[in-house]
Design a protein around this motif. Structure first.
Motif, PDB file in Angstrom:
ATOM      1  N   GLY A 155       0.758  -1.243   0.000  1.00 50.78           N
ATOM      2  CA  GLY A 155       0.000   0.000   0.000  1.00 50.78           C
ATOM      3  C   GLY A 155       0.781   1.281   0.000  1.00 50.78           C
ATOM      4  O   GLY A 155       0.204   2.361  -0.175  1.00 50.78           O
ATOM      5  N   GLY A 180       0.135   3.643  -2.995  1.00 50.82           N
ATOM      6  CA  GLY A 180      -1.232   3.826  -3.469  1.00 50.82           C
ATOM      7  C   GLY A 180      -1.735   2.668  -4.308  1.00 50.82           C
ATOM      8  O   GLY A 180      -2.860   2.698  -4.811  1.00 50.82           O
ATOM      9  N   LYS A 181      -0.930   1.657  -4.458  1.00 47.55           N
ATOM     10  CA  LYS A 181      -1.309   0.348  -4.996  1.00 47.55           C
ATOM     11  C   LYS A 181      -0.814  -0.682  -3.991  1.00 47.55           C
ATOM     12  O   LYS A 181       0.092  -0.410  -3.208  1.00 47.55           O
ATOM     13  CB  LYS A 181      -0.661   0.078  -6.358  1.00 47.55           C
ATOM     14  CG  LYS A 181      -1.086   1.021  -7.463  1.00 47.55           C
ATOM     15  CD  LYS A 181      -2.426   0.625  -8.062  1.00 47.55           C
ATOM     16  CE  LYS A 181      -2.750   1.437  -9.303  1.00 47.55           C
ATOM     17  NZ  LYS A 181      -4.072   1.083  -9.886  1.00 47.55           N
ATOM     18  N   LYS A 220      -3.539   6.506  -1.735  1.00 47.35           N
ATOM     19  CA  LYS A 220      -3.705   7.146  -3.039  1.00 47.35           C
ATOM     20  C   LYS A 220      -4.362   8.511  -2.897  1.00 47.35           C
ATOM     21  O   LYS A 220      -3.952   9.489  -3.551  1.00 47.35           O
ATOM     22  CB  LYS A 220      -4.549   6.247  -3.953  1.00 47.35           C
ATOM     23  CG  LYS A 220      -4.686   6.791  -5.378  1.00 47.35           C
ATOM     24  CD  LYS A 220      -3.333   6.917  -6.057  1.00 47.35           C
ATOM     25  CE  LYS A 220      -3.465   7.469  -7.466  1.00 47.35           C
ATOM     26  NZ  LYS A 220      -2.122   7.707  -8.087  1.00 47.35           N
ATOM     27  N   GLN A 221      -5.379   8.620  -2.049  1.00 47.69           N
ATOM     28  CA  GLN A 221      -6.053   9.900  -1.840  1.00 47.69           C
ATOM     29  C   GLN A 221      -5.129  10.913  -1.181  1.00 47.69           C
ATOM     30  O   GLN A 221      -5.099  12.090  -1.547  1.00 47.69           O
ATOM     31  CB  GLN A 221      -7.303   9.687  -0.990  1.00 47.69           C
ATOM     32  CG  GLN A 221      -8.397   8.894  -1.687  1.00 47.69           C
ATOM     33  CD  GLN A 221      -9.500   8.459  -0.746  1.00 47.69           C
ATOM     34  OE1 GLN A 221      -9.574   8.919   0.391  1.00 47.69           O
ATOM     35  NE2 GLN A 221     -10.364   7.566  -1.205  1.00 47.69           N
ATOM     36  N   VAL A 238      -4.931   1.255   1.304  1.00 44.79           N
ATOM     37  CA  VAL A 238      -4.305   1.492   0.003  1.00 44.79           C
ATOM     38  C   VAL A 238      -5.006   2.652  -0.699  1.00 44.79           C
ATOM     39  O   VAL A 238      -4.356   3.550  -1.262  1.00 44.79           O
ATOM     40  CB  VAL A 238      -4.350   0.221  -0.868  1.00 44.79           C
ATOM     41  CG1 VAL A 238      -3.672   0.483  -2.220  1.00 44.79           C
ATOM     42  CG2 VAL A 238      -3.659  -0.951  -0.162  1.00 44.79           C
ATOM     43  N   ASP A 239      -6.329   2.671  -0.631  1.00 49.55           N
ATOM     44  CA  ASP A 239      -7.084   3.793  -1.212  1.00 49.55           C
ATOM     45  C   ASP A 239      -6.742   5.094  -0.504  1.00 49.55           C
ATOM     46  O   ASP A 239      -6.614   6.148  -1.145  1.00 49.55           O
ATOM     47  CB  ASP A 239      -8.592   3.534  -1.103  1.00 49.55           C
ATOM     48  CG  ASP A 239      -9.062   2.408  -2.008  1.00 49.55           C
ATOM     49  OD1 ASP A 239      -8.332   2.071  -2.965  1.00 49.55           O
ATOM     50  OD2 ASP A 239     -10.160   1.872  -1.753  1.00 49.55           O
ATOM     51  N   ASN A 240      -6.585   5.020   0.821  1.00 55.27           N
ATOM     52  CA  ASN A 240      -6.251   6.239   1.561  1.00 55.27           C
ATOM     53  C   ASN A 240      -4.882   6.772   1.152  1.00 55.27           C
ATOM     54  O   ASN A 240      -4.693   7.990   1.022  1.00 55.27           O
ATOM     55  CB  ASN A 240      -6.263   5.972   3.063  1.00 55.27           C
ATOM     56  CG  ASN A 240      -6.148   7.249   3.872  1.00 55.27           C
ATOM     57  OD1 ASN A 240      -6.988   8.145   3.769  1.00 55.27           O
ATOM     58  ND2 ASN A 240      -5.087   7.357   4.663  1.00 55.27           N
ATOM     59  N   GLU A 298      -6.778  -4.121   4.274  1.00 54.29           N
ATOM     60  CA  GLU A 298      -7.907  -4.291   3.359  1.00 54.29           C
ATOM     61  C   GLU A 298      -9.194  -3.719   3.952  1.00 54.29           C
ATOM     62  O   GLU A 298      -9.908  -2.963   3.266  1.00 54.29           O
ATOM     63  CB  GLU A 298      -8.082  -5.775   3.025  1.00 54.29           C
ATOM     64  CG  GLU A 298      -6.948  -6.334   2.168  1.00 54.29           C
ATOM     65  CD  GLU A 298      -7.141  -7.801   1.821  1.00 54.29           C
ATOM     66  OE1 GLU A 298      -6.591  -8.235   0.796  1.00 54.29           O
ATOM     67  OE2 GLU A 298      -7.825  -8.524   2.586  1.00 54.29           O
ATOM     68  N   ARG A 325      -9.251   0.013   4.072  1.00 53.79           N
ATOM     69  CA  ARG A 325      -9.012   0.601   2.740  1.00 53.79           C
ATOM     70  C   ARG A 325      -7.824   1.567   2.769  1.00 53.79           C
ATOM     71  O   ARG A 325      -7.865   2.689   2.247  1.00 53.79           O
ATOM     72  CB  ARG A 325     -10.274   1.319   2.235  1.00 53.79           C
ATOM     73  CG  ARG A 325     -11.499   0.415   2.148  1.00 53.79           C
ATOM     74  CD  ARG A 325     -12.723   1.149   1.636  1.00 53.79           C
ATOM     75  NE  ARG A 325     -12.539   1.606   0.267  1.00 53.79           N
ATOM     76  CZ  ARG A 325     -12.749   0.870  -0.814  1.00 53.79           C
ATOM     77  NH1 ARG A 325     -13.150  -0.391  -0.691  1.00 53.79           N
ATOM     78  NH2 ARG A 325     -12.576   1.377  -2.010  1.00 53.79           N
ATOM     79  N   GLY A 333       1.732   7.819  -3.965  1.00 54.88           N
ATOM     80  CA  GLY A 333       1.075   7.354  -2.754  1.00 54.88           C
ATOM     81  C   GLY A 333       1.590   8.152  -1.573  1.00 54.88           C
ATOM     82  O   GLY A 333       1.711   9.376  -1.631  1.00 54.88           O
TER      83      GLY A 333
END
Length: 461
Positions: free
Chosen positions: A268, A271-272, A353-354, A349-351, A344, A347, A380
């Protein structure tokens, strides 16, 4: 001074003296440690903060060593470790033995990894993972009847660890200069020479590119190429678009095995889930560590393709004579499974990226605000800003200025932990906080770093 305060002060003084007398620190200026004692003695951690023995709280802006991805003080991870220790504290995987936790973690990693990286060999950390990958690659070619294929090409500015093979693959000179000899058959190419790797022999630096080295040495002598998707210790160097694909194609062209070092970029950070996913590349082997347990316990792995494992199994009836006492340690595997569940479910990994957008915003602010801040980069929650004496002309600071360490020291005075990257004449400030950070946390990091850069500018400009 109260009696309790006096006792605490005396204990702290004893800890400092015991540290100086008995603890040989890794990657530390030893003379400074002997003269002054440890820079910090941390006792507690919660969320994105750590607290030292004096009760001073710091925001950890680099996840310690890029690894505390889910933050400090996660009760779930402590509970997972305790439960596993009480169930099966240790189990060896030697001599074809196994246990349920390592099997479940192997399957979980296979479900997450890109492509057909479905097989895991476990280690205790990143150096062991990269060392193992190198040995596996050389063993593979020996089993294939091509023992002359033993040369490993890595990149300049790369960092792969401190065991003998990993140190030899590392492209940061300071780590190799401390020993009197490195392992043979390690070569280093200029990083990120996309046009060269695609075959443009007229491009600058061609002879020192991966392709140029392959052609000079002969592809029949090259076992593998190892590289970080994003160079971490080498200065947060993000490859240009198309570079990793070009290396993958080049390795396929000459039948060379491609190894990626995801010790920092995995789980993570970029961001991936894994760094190579930004470029849709699947290596033959992929080293992981750090974020697999968020640093709560020692664990690493080399993931490899089904094809590679199957060939190794078919080529030899002999024992695979490589392994570590703690390969697939049950408690470490249990913590890893719970850690991945947290990543997971929350979230993260999404955070990451944001929050990259917020980090970019802050880094650009630093560049616009400070004369010496330049070349912002982020992917990321892995970012950096470079310090230059004259950014317009690319003039670096004199080494004696210690620009990045001085700014990081100013940050520490303001309760922020960041990391200076000064190898090869660079002065880069690395920012890589736990993946649980929010917008306000990023703003705090940037504001504190800005104040610290200003303090340094006032002193030297």
């Amino acid at each position: 001074m109260t009696t309790q305060t006096a006792k605490n002060k005396a204990m702290t003084e004893r800890l400092v003296e015991w540290d100086k007398k008995h603890y040989f620190h890794p990657t530390t200026p030893l003379k400074e440690q002997q003269a002054k004692g440890p820079a910090h003695i941390f006792t507690h951690g919660k969320g994105i903060h750590v607290t030292d023995v004096y009760g001073k709280e710091f925001l950890d802006g680099v996840s310690s060593l890029w690894n505390v991805n889910v933050g400090y003080g996660r009760q779930e991870l402590a509970d997972a470790a305790r439960e596993q220790m009480m169930t099966l504290a240790y189990g060896s995987s030697f001599f074809n033995n196994s246990h349920d936790v390592v099997i479940r973690l192997s399957q979980k990693l296979a479900s997450m990894a890109p492509g057909d990286l479905n097989v895991s060999f476990f280690t205790s950390g990143g150096s062991e993972s990269n060392e193992s990958a190198i040995k596996i690659v050389r063993h593979y070619w020996k089993m294939k009847g091509q023992p002359e294929r033993k040369k490993i090409i890595a990149l300049e500015r790369s960092y792969h660890g401190v065991t003998m093979g990993a140190t030899s693959a590392t492209g940061v000179p300071e780590f190799k200069n401390m020993i009197t000899a490195i392992a043979p058959d390690f070569l280093h190419a200029l990083p990120h020479q996309t046009e060269c790797e695609l075959g443009d022999s007229s491009a600058p630096g061609y002879e020192r590119s991966i392709r140029g080295i392959i052609e000079k040495e002969g592809p029949e002598t090259i076992a593998g190429v190892i590289l970080e998707p994003v160079q971490g210790v080498g200065g947060i160097q993000i490859p240009p678009e198309g570079y990793l694909q070009a290396v993958r194609q080049l390795c396929d062209e000459y039948g060379i095995l491609m190894m990626t070092d995801e010790v920092i970029t995995g789980f993570g950070r970029t961001g991936k889930m894994f760094g190579v996913e930004h470029w849709e590349v699947v290596p033959d082997l992929m080293s992981v560590a750090k974020g697999i347990t968020s640093g709560y316990i020692q664990l690493g792995a080399v993931m490899m393709t089904d094809r590679l494992r199957d060939e190794l199994a078919d080529l030899s009836d002999n024992v695979f004579f490589h392994g570590f006492t703690y390969s697939g340690h049950p408690t470490a595997c249990a913590v890893a499974l719970k850690n991945i569940e947290i990543i997971e479910n929350e979230r993260l990994v999404d955070n990451a990226k944001q929050m990259e957008q917020e980090l970019w915003k802050g880094l650009n602010y630093l560049q616009d605000t400070h004369k010496i801040a330049a070349k912002p980069r982020a992917i990321g929650l892995m970012g950096g800003i470079e310090l230059l004496a004259d950014p317009d002309n690319g003039t670096t600071f004199e080494p004696s200025t210690f620009a990045a360490p001085a700014v990081v020291e100013e940050c520490a005075k303001r309760n922020l932990i960041l990391r200076p990257l000064i190898f090869g004449g660079l002065n880069v400030i690395a920012i890589a906080p736990p993946l649980i950070v929010d917008k306000q946390d990023i703003e705090t990091i940037i504001a504190t770093l800005s104040d610290s850069i200003q303090a340094f500018e006032q002193r030297v400009m």
